[in-house]
Scaffold this motif. Structure first.
Motif, PDB file in Angstrom:
ATOM      1  N   LEU A 165       0.877  -1.167   0.000  1.00  0.00           N
ATOM      2  CA  LEU A 165       0.000   0.000   0.000  1.00  0.00           C
ATOM      3  C   LEU A 165       0.913   1.215   0.000  1.00  0.00           C
ATOM      4  O   LEU A 165       1.687   1.413   0.945  1.00  0.00           O
ATOM      5  CB  LEU A 165      -0.907   0.021   1.229  1.00  0.00           C
ATOM      6  CG  LEU A 165      -1.677   1.325   1.451  1.00  0.00           C
ATOM      7  CD1 LEU A 165      -2.637   1.603   0.298  1.00  0.00           C
ATOM      8  CD2 LEU A 165      -2.427   1.308   2.781  1.00  0.00           C
TER       9      LEU A 165
ATOM     10  N   LYS B 129      -4.868  -0.719  -7.872  1.00  0.00           N
ATOM     11  CA  LYS B 129      -5.917   0.216  -7.477  1.00  0.00           C
ATOM     12  C   LYS B 129      -5.279   1.515  -7.002  1.00  0.00           C
ATOM     13  O   LYS B 129      -4.273   1.500  -6.277  1.00  0.00           O
ATOM     14  CB  LYS B 129      -6.785  -0.389  -6.375  1.00  0.00           C
ATOM     15  CG  LYS B 129      -7.509  -1.660  -6.811  1.00  0.00           C
ATOM     16  CD  LYS B 129      -8.407  -2.194  -5.722  1.00  0.00           C
ATOM     17  CE  LYS B 129      -9.094  -3.483  -6.161  1.00  0.00           C
ATOM     18  NZ  LYS B 129      -9.945  -3.286  -7.347  1.00  0.00           N
ATOM     19  N   SER B 130      -5.851   2.636  -7.402  1.00  0.00           N
ATOM     20  CA  SER B 130      -5.334   3.951  -7.029  1.00  0.00           C
ATOM     21  C   SER B 130      -6.483   4.892  -6.723  1.00  0.00           C
ATOM     22  O   SER B 130      -7.574   4.770  -7.299  1.00  0.00           O
ATOM     23  CB  SER B 130      -4.470   4.541  -8.147  1.00  0.00           C
ATOM     24  OG  SER B 130      -3.363   3.715  -8.440  1.00  0.00           O
TER      25      SER B 130
ATOM     26  N   TYR C 140      -8.640  -0.088   0.946  1.00  0.00           N
ATOM     27  CA  TYR C 140      -7.347  -0.561   0.467  1.00  0.00           C
ATOM     28  C   TYR C 140      -6.537  -1.318   1.518  1.00  0.00           C
ATOM     29  O   TYR C 140      -5.586  -2.025   1.185  1.00  0.00           O
ATOM     30  CB  TYR C 140      -6.498   0.627  -0.006  1.00  0.00           C
ATOM     31  CG  TYR C 140      -6.914   1.219  -1.333  1.00  0.00           C
ATOM     32  CD1 TYR C 140      -8.011   0.730  -2.038  1.00  0.00           C
ATOM     33  CD2 TYR C 140      -6.195   2.266  -1.880  1.00  0.00           C
ATOM     34  CE1 TYR C 140      -8.393   1.284  -3.250  1.00  0.00           C
ATOM     35  CE2 TYR C 140      -6.556   2.828  -3.102  1.00  0.00           C
ATOM     36  CZ  TYR C 140      -7.663   2.331  -3.778  1.00  0.00           C
ATOM     37  OH  TYR C 140      -8.028   2.879  -4.975  1.00  0.00           O
TER      38      TYR C 140
ATOM     39  N   ASN D 175      -6.529  -5.340   1.217  1.00  0.00           N
ATOM     40  CA  ASN D 175      -6.552  -5.942  -0.118  1.00  0.00           C
ATOM     41  C   ASN D 175      -5.110  -6.185  -0.569  1.00  0.00           C
ATOM     42  O   ASN D 175      -4.497  -5.350  -1.226  1.00  0.00           O
ATOM     43  CB  ASN D 175      -7.282  -5.024  -1.092  1.00  0.00           C
ATOM     44  CG  ASN D 175      -7.364  -5.618  -2.479  1.00  0.00           C
ATOM     45  OD1 ASN D 175      -6.948  -6.751  -2.709  1.00  0.00           O
ATOM     46  ND2 ASN D 175      -7.906  -4.856  -3.423  1.00  0.00           N
TER      47      ASN D 175
ATOM     48  N   ARG E  27      -1.539  -1.020  -4.254  1.00  0.00           N
ATOM     49  CA  ARG E  27      -2.512   0.068  -4.117  1.00  0.00           C
ATOM     50  C   ARG E  27      -1.750   1.369  -3.900  1.00  0.00           C
ATOM     51  O   ARG E  27      -0.768   1.394  -3.151  1.00  0.00           O
ATOM     52  CB  ARG E  27      -3.451  -0.161  -2.932  1.00  0.00           C
ATOM     53  CG  ARG E  27      -4.387  -1.339  -3.097  1.00  0.00           C
ATOM     54  CD  ARG E  27      -3.776  -2.610  -2.529  1.00  0.00           C
ATOM     55  NE  ARG E  27      -3.617  -2.546  -1.090  1.00  0.00           N
ATOM     56  CZ  ARG E  27      -2.628  -3.151  -0.425  1.00  0.00           C
ATOM     57  NH1 ARG E  27      -1.699  -3.851  -1.069  1.00  0.00           N
ATOM     58  NH2 ARG E  27      -2.552  -3.075   0.899  1.00  0.00           N
TER      59      ARG E  27
END
Length: 584
Positions: free
Chosen positions: A494, A538-539, A555, A558, A563
């Protein structure tokens, strides 16, 4: 070249292996499984031999600087009895990596830097080969060892191989042993025309890897007993002792001893700035981080009155001492310092005595004592001083969110950014780890470092979340290494990208409105992961506390994909500790 069987090797017989294969096998014997670097024409033939050792994997990075940062992160994570391995080519490769190696040297991170060089048969001729530098005049012969001379000040040992390889295995083993012992980078220079030469490899049988880790006690048993007794008496007779755990405790594998000691005594304890999260910060007797006058005021006030200040694994430097204020106000005779190179009890210093011998002896003595005192543990409020901001999300709020977001076993990699200096205000969960370049402070280090951390975490099969705190200015230095998270066998991070439109650390120091503290604006941060080939990444960009909460919830757990969370902050917003550091 096919692997050579060692099954027929005995202590009495000689076993031959190519020089390169011996090196890779010896690395693998230490439980090291990943080699970082960038290929170059002087190391390609050497690199071919890696594929003769199935326990090893090649981890190619985007450039040599990033490779070295990644190697640093791997080394900090994989364990104190191993080291990271970096492979570059002479000159253009090794010099690109030198900044990162200097940081590893400054912060006691063990690394083996292997450099492929020009052929040994040509070195003495002084000919002008590519990747080399000649003298002021082009008519002067080229010094093929010029870069080796440069690396002397950022290494604990240099081994430059020649065509006399009679004792090569012993020399290589001694280099590895020195790196493990001193926790510093070492260099191995291998001329490209020697990589296939066979050498005596019987050390792989007669000198097991554990022999390279063995250490001789730093002093005799009587001296150890005397020092131990003095420290234990001082500790147990004190009214309000404090234990400070510092970074070298981690580097030398002494953290478990330090934790056992403070738990056995239930003595008030702290972590240093560089030693963040070493001691369990969720324990009742953990009173807060301590960095001299740059500490929580209640912590600083309490420690100023201690009559026994036990500093374990100390690394006294400008940043890690609260700008030289660590011992201010403490009676000098109350200070006990345990270091790998010396032990200091008040005004008495014992040189060449390592805490690797003393700390276990102290713990054994404490555990054997049935009548341990009960120490008072002060009630100290863990607070984060509020600093107003011109944006809805402040760095103070970011620290508060991290405090509630982090959980046991997390690994937090922090960039050299303003938020780094606010981390002492939060309590890290049990078994968590903080990795950052807190002293050398090279911006851009953390992003590729976090990749090396992810490789090590995967190798260790640890159940950890990897969280990277990254500044926008720092990210622009080394951002291409994000592409390496597009691998299968890494822990997916992350990435919390702090977008404060430039070099906020520098703005607060000087030039808040100067253009030299600006960076290239308007990067589309939330599109980067897809740009680097991670279609499922993902962002999200957040500008309000509510959006931040939702993003962390979505986030946080995950772990299947990288991310990136872009957090918009004010240009001049920093934690209170950083303002104090720079005199504001």
């Amino acid at each position: 070249m096919a692997p050579v069987s060692l099954e027929t090797c005995t202590l009495e017989s000689s076993c031959k292996l190519p020089l390169s294969e011996y090196i890779f096998r010896r690395i693998a014997s230490l439980g090291i499984h990943n080699i970082f670097g960038v290929p170059g024409d002087y190391n390609l033939s050497f690199l071919e031999h890696l594929y003769s050792v199935p326990e090893l994997s090649w981890v190619g990075c985007c450039n040599e600087l990033n490779s070295a940062y990644a190697t640093d992160g791997y080394s900090r994570t994989i364990g104190h009895d191993k080291f990271g391995v970096l492979l570059t080519t002479q000159g253009v490769g090794e010099l690109s990596a030198a900044n990162a190696i200097a940081g590893s040297f400054a912060e006691h991170v063990p690394i083996l830097h292997i450099v492929g060089t020009t052929p040994y048969s040509l070195k003495h001729k002084g000919s002008h080969h590519h990747h080399l530098i000649n003298g002021v005049s082009t008519r002067e012969p080229t010094n093929h060892y010029a870069y080796e001379e440069m690396s002397k000040n950022i290494s604990c040992k240099i081994l430059s191989l020649s065509d006399d390889l009679t004792n090569a295995a012993n020399e290589i083993d001694d280099l590895f042993r020195t790196i493990l012992m001193l926790k510093k980078p070492g260099y191995l220079y291998i001329p490209c025309d020697l990589v296939n030469v066979e050498i005596d490899a019987s050390n792989l049988q007669s000198v097991p890897a554990n022999k390279l880790r063995e250490r001789v006690p730093s002093t005799d048993s009587q001296t150890i007993a005397k020092i131990t007794s003095t420290i234990v008496d001082k500790l147990l007779s004190s009214s309000n002792p404090v234990v400070l755990c510092d970074i070298l405790t981690d580097r030398y594998g002494m953290t478990a001893y330090a934790q056992d000691l403070v738990d056995s005594l239930k003595v008030p304890c702290c972590n240093s700035f560089m030693g963040k999260a070493l001691l369990n910060e969720s324990k009742e007797h953990y009173i807060g981080d301590f960095n001299g006058e740059e500490s929580n005021k209640m912590v600083h006030s309490y420690i100023s009155n201690t009559d026994c200040f036990l500093h374990i694994g100390d690394y006294y430097n400008e940043i890690n001492s609260g700008h030289w204020s660590l011992y201010n106000g403490i009676n000098k005779e109350s200070i006990v310092i345990l270091n790998p190179e010396y032990v200091k009890i008040g005004s008495q210093t014992y040189q060449n005595v390592s805490f690797e011998d003393i700390l276990p002896a102290i713990l054994s003595s404490i555990k054997a004592n049935p009548n341990l005192p009960c120490f008072h543990v002060p009630k100290i409020m863990s607070t984060i001083e509020q600093i107003p901001s011109n944006t809805p999300i402040s760095q103070t709020l970011m620290l508060e969110k991290l405090q509630s977001f982090l959980k046991p076993n997390d690994v937090l990699v922090t960039e050299t950014c303003s938020l780094m200096f606010g981390l002492p205000d939060i309590r890290m969960p049990e078994n968590s780890k903080v990795i950052g370049q807190h002293f050398y402070l090279s911006i851009g280090m953390a992003l590729p470092c976090s990749f090396g951390v992810s490789v090590a975490l995967n190798e260790l099969k640890k159940d950890s979340r990897l969280i990277l705190i990254e500044g926008d200015g720092s990210a622009q230095m080394t951002v291409q290494e994000l592409s390496n998270f597009n691998r299968e066998n890494v822990v997916k991070p992350l990435i919390i990208l702090l977008n404060n439109s430039g070099y906020t650390v520098e703005r607060v120091i000087k030039g808040p409105k100067r253009e030299y503290n600006d960076i290239r604006p308007d990067w589309k941060w939330t599109q980067l992961l897809q740009t680097f080939g991670m279609d499922d990444a993902k962002s999200m960009k957040v500008t309000t506390p509510e959006e931040l909460n939702d993003a962390l919830d979505e986030y946080g757990n995950n772990l299947s994909t990288p991310r990136l969370l872009e957090v918009v902050l004010d240009k001049l917003d920093v934690p209170w500790r950083f303002n104090k550091m720079v005199g504001n």
